[in-house]
Structure formats: C-alpha cells, structure tokens
Design an enzyme around this catalytic site. Structure first.
Site, PDB file in Angstrom:
ATOM      1  N   ASN A 391      -2.300   4.492  -8.283  1.00  0.00           N
ATOM      2  CA  ASN A 391      -2.509   5.834  -8.510  1.00  0.00           C
ATOM      3  C   ASN A 391      -1.691   6.600  -7.225  1.00  0.00           C
ATOM      4  O   ASN A 391      -0.721   7.276  -7.406  1.00  0.00           O
ATOM      5  CB  ASN A 391      -3.938   6.385  -8.092  1.00  0.00           C
ATOM      6  CG  ASN A 391      -4.318   7.915  -8.499  1.00  0.00           C
ATOM      7  OD1 ASN A 391      -3.460   8.597  -8.641  1.00  0.00           O
ATOM      8  ND2 ASN A 391      -5.431   8.202  -9.063  1.00  0.00           N
ATOM      9  N   ASP A 392      -2.110   6.614  -6.075  1.00  0.00           N
ATOM     10  CA  ASP A 392      -1.542   7.238  -5.144  1.00  0.00           C
ATOM     11  C   ASP A 392       0.100   7.230  -5.030  1.00  0.00           C
ATOM     12  O   ASP A 392       1.053   7.929  -4.704  1.00  0.00           O
ATOM     13  CB  ASP A 392      -2.175   7.002  -3.580  1.00  0.00           C
ATOM     14  CG  ASP A 392      -3.650   7.550  -3.674  1.00  0.00           C
ATOM     15  OD1 ASP A 392      -3.723   8.481  -4.266  1.00  0.00           O
ATOM     16  OD2 ASP A 392      -4.561   6.866  -2.872  1.00  0.00           O
ATOM     17  N   ILE A 393       0.478   5.716  -5.179  1.00  0.00           N
ATOM     18  CA  ILE A 393       1.793   5.227  -5.200  1.00  0.00           C
ATOM     19  C   ILE A 393       2.651   5.627  -5.845  1.00  0.00           C
ATOM     20  O   ILE A 393       3.917   5.579  -5.886  1.00  0.00           O
ATOM     21  CB  ILE A 393       1.795   3.777  -4.763  1.00  0.00           C
ATOM     22  CG1 ILE A 393       1.132   3.045  -6.156  1.00  0.00           C
ATOM     23  CG2 ILE A 393       0.963   3.155  -3.781  1.00  0.00           C
ATOM     24  CD1 ILE A 393       1.346   1.570  -6.151  1.00  0.00           C
ATOM     25  N   THR A 394       2.168   6.447  -7.114  1.00  0.00           N
ATOM     26  CA  THR A 394       2.800   6.924  -8.168  1.00  0.00           C
ATOM     27  C   THR A 394       2.813   8.572  -8.238  1.00  0.00           C
ATOM     28  O   THR A 394       3.271   9.126  -8.980  1.00  0.00           O
ATOM     29  CB  THR A 394       2.627   6.315  -9.330  1.00  0.00           C
ATOM     30  OG1 THR A 394       1.101   6.767  -9.937  1.00  0.00           O
ATOM     31  CG2 THR A 394       2.499   4.788  -9.548  1.00  0.00           C
ATOM     32  N   ALA A 432      -6.693   8.084  -1.756  1.00  0.00           N
ATOM     33  CA  ALA A 432      -6.419   9.188  -0.912  1.00  0.00           C
ATOM     34  C   ALA A 432      -7.126  10.669  -1.076  1.00  0.00           C
ATOM     35  O   ALA A 432      -6.949  11.567  -0.249  1.00  0.00           O
ATOM     36  CB  ALA A 432      -4.697   9.366  -0.826  1.00  0.00           C
TER      37      ALA A 432
END
Length: 463
Positions: A391-394, A432
């Site tokens: 999620n956060d890394i995209t 996050a």
C-alpha cells in the site's frame, strides 16, 4: 590454554564475518547461517572450557532453558511475526548488557577491573556505555515490539517539547557517566540506567508505522554496540568483535534504508513520518471518487493476455501466506509466454528483506527479483502491475502531495503500468495511516479480499 582460546575466538570471528557476507544475498543465506551457527558453537564451547568459568550447574540450566524456549519459538513462529520477534530478541540483548554491567559493578574483582569503590576509570566508562546503550535498547525494543504486534498504536505518539526532553535526557546521560567515573557511586550507576530506560521509550514512541523497518535495524545496531561495550568490561575480544560487527552492519543497513526512503536517519529518530495529523488532510482529498472493483476472472483474463507483468509484494501477502499461490500463478503466466518479474521496495513488509525471504521460501528464482532502483523504470513498459498486499510503498501521494506524511519517500511507480491490479482486503489506509489515491485511478482495478484466496481464484480462472 590462553593461546588456544584466542585462536578459537579468532576462528569464530572469521566465521561471523563469513556469515554476514552470506546473509547479504538470499542465494547464499543458507551457507551464511551455517557459518554463523558454527562460529557461535565454537565461541560457546571455548568460553565454557575457560578456567575462569565456574558454576556449571547454573550454566547448564540456563542453556537448557534458553535453548528450549528458542527452539520452540523457532519451530512455531509465523513469517509475519518475525519483525516483532527480532525486536523482542533485541530487548533481551539490551537487558543482558544491563545485567552484566550491574554484575561487573558490584563484583569488580571477579572481572579484574578493580575493587568495589575503586573500579578502573576505563572500565567505568566501558561499563556505563554498555549500561546506557543496553537500557535504551531494552525499552526501545519493547516499544517496537508493541507497535509491530499491535499492542501499541502504530501512529506516532508525540507531545509538546518531546524533542527537547529527549535532547536533555541524552545530554544528562553524558553528565551522569562523568559523575560515575569521578565517584564510582551506585547512585549514579542506577541513575544512568533509569534515564536510559526512559530515553529508550521516548525515542521510539514517536516513530510511525512506515518507519518501523528502519527502527528494527537501528535497534539491531544498538544491541551490537551494547554487547561490544560489555565485551570491553569482560575483556572478551570475541564479544567486542561480534558486537562491533552487529552494530556496524545494523547501522549500515539503517542508513541504506533511510536513503531508500529519502529520509535522513536523524529525521526518523526525531519523530518518523507515519500517521500524523496530516493524514487526515490526505484522506479528505479522496472526495466521492469511486474505485473500480474487479473479480478474479477479470484479473486472469488481463494477465494471460499481457506481455509483461510486474509483481509487487507487500505485508498483506505475508499475512495471507500467499507467496506459494503467487508462485503458482506466475508459473502459469510463464507457460503462456508472459514475462514476469518481481519488484521489491526497501521497506516492504515489517523488516529489512521481509519480501525477499518470503519469495525465497516459495522458491522464486533470484534473477526474477529486483530492487526498486533496478526495476522502477520498467513499470512504464509493463502491461500489468500486480500489487499484492502492498500500500504505502505504491502511494503516489509520496510524489505529488506535499501535505502527505510520506511526501518525498521514493515509491514503486506502479501507476505507470497500463493496468494496475491491486489485491487488498479493503480500501482502507495502509500502515502509515493514510489513504492511497491510486485506488481510484482509471487504470486501477481493485481485487478486494484475502491475498491468498484471491490469487488462488485467479489461478482457477486461468486454468
């Protein structure tokens, strides 16, 4: 005997260095573990055979008890729980450093560092440093374990004047160490311990969930330096070398990960960037946009007719234990002539290398797995980006929303693919604590559900 012990410790040290070298790549990790186990076995046996070692009964009881607990944990631990297990183990290393420092302080004759009330100044410095770093590692690791385990909120816990308080406590530690060296008083010894214990808590509670992989590696470094400090107190060269190896490797890994997130190490320590008040603003920008919801059959058709597919694994894949189903799906795509590769973000999962370990467990070929800097440019040429549990890394907010808590963090450019298939349980926020606008883009299809079950359904549809 002293010469034999020195040679044995030297051999163990070399094996530890070879172990670190082996663990630097999944393909050689097994060999690295063998080197590490062999080195530790030599170190333990050599220490037990030392003439200074007495009280074999308690030593055997301790080894049996600790070994049994360690064996049970290793046999039953889930892959998704490894990060919090590492944090818990780091806390034990810190506690051990505190206990050894206390033992040396109250029994200096045993360690050849002086007598009570008249301990060598150099030994007091070494002892107090090991005590302080060990205490910080102990409580800091417990807080990290609580955040990773979900016992404590993954969002930053902050208050007014927090950074000033941490700076004051850090400065006071140096003053207390000087006073301990000047007086040799037990009062200053335990004051150092109490301040360090408090500082460990205060340093970690403001760290957000997105930064936890860095914190795990940082605490690993702390535990190594604590061990090295106590090694000087015990006059044990192997402990000094081993502690320095762990401390240095953990520090280097933390630096590499901070660089991968475009964050300075200091900024992470002073508060992190996950889940603060700005998250609400980011979420509010989503408005009434609707996400395109797809089914396993849709995903199967799109991927079978693609030329290039990039897989982006995340923590959701780890939770669902979907790596084996994912490998099976990829094998089917390869038989259909589809070019498939894997993209790994530096902080995917909950600890460094988390995704690499999971893919290696599913026997994914190493030459198909690429780090972010090596594959990011390929998304623009990919027909499909299959995001499974990440999620956060995209999240594009990291690139185009200055108000986002993760703004400036390099991400995988999955939005550049022709089609983004996003496997996730819901449209909720990531670790996050912020929403992902990628869910609502025209080229994104959300595949809502358990990552393993969804991937298995895609396999059935392909067959």
């Amino acid at each position: 005997m002293a010469i034999i012990s020195s040679l044995a410790y030297l051999a163990a040290s070399v094996l530890f260095i070879l172990a670190l070298r082996g663990l630097s790549h999944p393909e050689t990790a097994g060999k690295g573990l063998t080197f590490g186990i062999t080195g530790m076995s030599i170190a333990i046996i050599t220490t037990l055979l030392s003439p200074q070692v007495e009280g074999w009964t308690w030593i055997i009881i301790g080894i049996a008890l600790g070994g049994s607990i360690g064996y049970y944990i290793a046999k039953n631990i889930e892959m998704t729980s490894l990060p919090q297990l590492m944090a818990a183990f780091h806390s034990l290393v810190g506690l051990a450093a505190v206990c050894v420092a206390a033992a040396a302080f109250y029994n200096p004759e045993t360690y050849g560092i002086g007598v009570i009330g008249d301990i060598k100044t150099a030994s007091l410095i070494e002892m107090s440093l090991g005590l302080a770093i060990g205490a910080i590692t102990f409580t800091g690791s417990i807080i990290a374990w609580g955040k990773l385990q979900g016992k404590i909120s993954g969002k930053p816990i902050t208050f007014i004047g927090q950074h000033k308080l941490n700076a004051m406590l850090g400065a006071s530690l140096f003053v207390m160490i000087i006073l301990l060296c000047l007086t040799g008083s037990a009062f200053w010894f335990w004051t150092i311990a109490l301040i360090a214990l408090a500082l460990g808590i205060l340093m970690i509670i403001p760290i957000g969930g997105a930064d936890m992989p860095v914190i795990v590696s940082m605490l690993n470094s702390y535990s190594g330096w604590a061990a090295a400090g106590i090694g000087f107190t015990l006059h044990n060269n192997l402990l000094i070398i081993t502690g320095a190896l762990v401390g240095a490797s953990g520090a280097i890994l933390s630096y590499i990960m901070c660089k991968g997130m475009n964050r300075s190490f200091l900024s992470v320590i002073l508060g992190g960037f996950g889940g603060d008040d700005n998250a609400g603003a980011a979420a509010a920008d989503m408005g009434d946009r609707n996400a395109k919801i797809g089914a396993a059959e849709d995903a199967a058709y799109i991927m079978k007719n693609a030329s290039k597919v990039i897989i982006v694994p995340g923590y959701g894949m780890a939770v669902a234990q979907a790596q084996h189903a994912l490998r099976e799906m990829v094998d089917i795509l390869k038989r259909e002539g589809v070019d498939v590769t894997y993209a790994i973000h530096p902080v995917a999962g909950r600890m460094p290398g988390h995704m690499n370990v999971l893919l290696a467990e599913a026997n994914v070929p190493y030459d198909e797995v690429f780090e972010m800097e090596d594959i990011n440019r390929d998304f623009a040429m990919a027909d499909v980006a299959y995001v499974i549990g990440a999620n956060d890394i995209t999240n594009p907010s990291a690139k185009n929303d200055p108000s986002s808590p993760i703004y400036g963090m390099p991400i995988l450019d999955v939005e550049k693919a022709k089609t983004v298939l996003f496997v996730k349980r819901s449209l909720g926020s990531g670790y996050a604590g912020i929403d992902n606008p990628l869910f609502f883009e025209d080229n994104t299809m959300m595949l809502l559900g358990d990552a393993k079950k969804m991937t298995e359904n895609i396999i059935k549809a392909m067959e």
